[in-house]
Design a protein around this motif. Sequence first.
Motif, mmCIF file in Angstrom:
data_model
loop_
_atom_site.group_PDB
_atom_site.id
_atom_site.type_symbol
_atom_site.label_atom_id
_atom_site.label_comp_id
_atom_site.label_asym_id
_atom_site.label_seq_id
_atom_site.Cartn_x
_atom_site.Cartn_y
_atom_site.Cartn_z
ATOM 1 N N THR A 208 0.857 -1.180 0.000
ATOM 2 C CA THR A 208 0.000 0.000 0.000
ATOM 3 C C THR A 208 0.893 1.231 0.000
ATOM 4 O O THR A 208 1.990 1.218 0.572
ATOM 5 N N VAL A 209 0.428 2.267 -0.662
ATOM 6 C CA VAL A 209 1.142 3.539 -0.706
ATOM 7 C C VAL A 209 0.109 4.655 -0.583
ATOM 8 O O VAL A 209 -1.058 4.463 -0.901
ATOM 9 N N ALA A 210 0.555 5.807 -0.121
ATOM 10 C CA ALA A 210 -0.314 6.983 -0.063
ATOM 11 C C ALA A 210 -0.025 7.828 -1.293
ATOM 12 O O ALA A 210 1.112 8.226 -1.531
ATOM 13 N N LEU A 211 -1.040 8.058 -2.105
ATOM 14 C CA LEU A 211 -0.912 8.854 -3.321
ATOM 15 C C LEU A 211 -2.004 9.909 -3.357
ATOM 16 O O LEU A 211 -3.096 9.697 -2.832
ATOM 17 N N ASP A 212 -1.719 11.009 -4.022
ATOM 18 C CA ASP A 212 -2.734 12.032 -4.245
ATOM 19 C C ASP A 212 -3.381 11.744 -5.589
ATOM 20 O O ASP A 212 -2.762 11.928 -6.634
ATOM 21 N N LEU A 213 -4.596 11.267 -5.564
ATOM 22 C CA LEU A 213 -5.332 10.929 -6.782
ATOM 23 C C LEU A 213 -6.233 12.080 -7.230
ATOM 24 O O LEU A 213 -7.162 11.885 -7.999
ATOM 25 N N GLY A 214 -5.931 13.274 -6.738
ATOM 26 C CA GLY A 214 -6.693 14.441 -7.135
ATOM 27 C C GLY A 214 -7.564 15.027 -6.039
ATOM 28 O O GLY A 214 -8.124 16.101 -6.200
ATOM 29 N N HIS A 215 -7.675 14.315 -4.923
ATOM 30 C CA HIS A 215 -8.513 14.801 -3.814
ATOM 31 C C HIS A 215 -7.753 14.716 -2.492
ATOM 32 O O HIS A 215 -8.349 14.502 -1.448
ATOM 33 N N GLY A 216 -6.434 14.856 -2.551
ATOM 34 C CA GLY A 216 -5.613 14.728 -1.350
ATOM 35 C C GLY A 216 -5.082 13.316 -1.214
ATOM 36 O O GLY A 216 -5.479 12.425 -1.950
ATOM 37 N N PRO A 217 -4.174 13.100 -0.267
ATOM 38 C CA PRO A 217 -3.568 11.774 -0.101
ATOM 39 C C PRO A 217 -4.613 10.697 0.198
ATOM 40 O O PRO A 217 -5.572 10.923 0.933
ATOM 41 N N GLU A 218 -4.395 9.556 -0.417
ATOM 42 C CA GLU A 218 -5.316 8.434 -0.289
ATOM 43 C C GLU A 218 -4.498 7.149 -0.290
ATOM 44 O O GLU A 218 -3.464 7.066 -0.947
#
Length: 153
Positions: free
Chosen positions: A132-142
């Motif tokens: 799992t990784v934290a990515l910003d998919l356009g609405h903040g980190p997820e």
Amino acid sequence: MGIEFKVRRASPGDAAQLQQTCWGNWPLEVVSEALERVELLAKQGRGFAVVACQGQHILGYGQMTVWPRAAEISDLIVAPSFRDNGIGTAIIAYLVDKIRAWHLPRVEIGAASSNPRALALYRRLGFRDDRTVALDLGHGPEVVVYLVMDLDI
């Protein structure tokens, strides 16, 4: 029973219809640039994109990119009114077959942890959780779950 459709290679000329059916919240220029980038990857032997079509109507999209660690399937989307017809499954199967034909040993795919339908689909198709990784998919980190499938080549 699903609907009739076919999967074919995507081209930059598909941008307007993809923007209308799948990425209505993206400006046309962004969709066009994304298709041009994957076309460049295809010319370099590092990527490939497909669309699912019913006649001339585009119903979905997916792409693969070759990275040092694995091939990655990304940007998978099916027009909301055509979901649950096997389109996502067909796009993934087409891309996995292409990855296998390129003699690549591993494929990965990611989904936001907030998208349990996508995660269930990928697991049903034989992908297993990897990281799992934290990515910003356009609405903040997820939190994004990456799943992998080892291919017999």
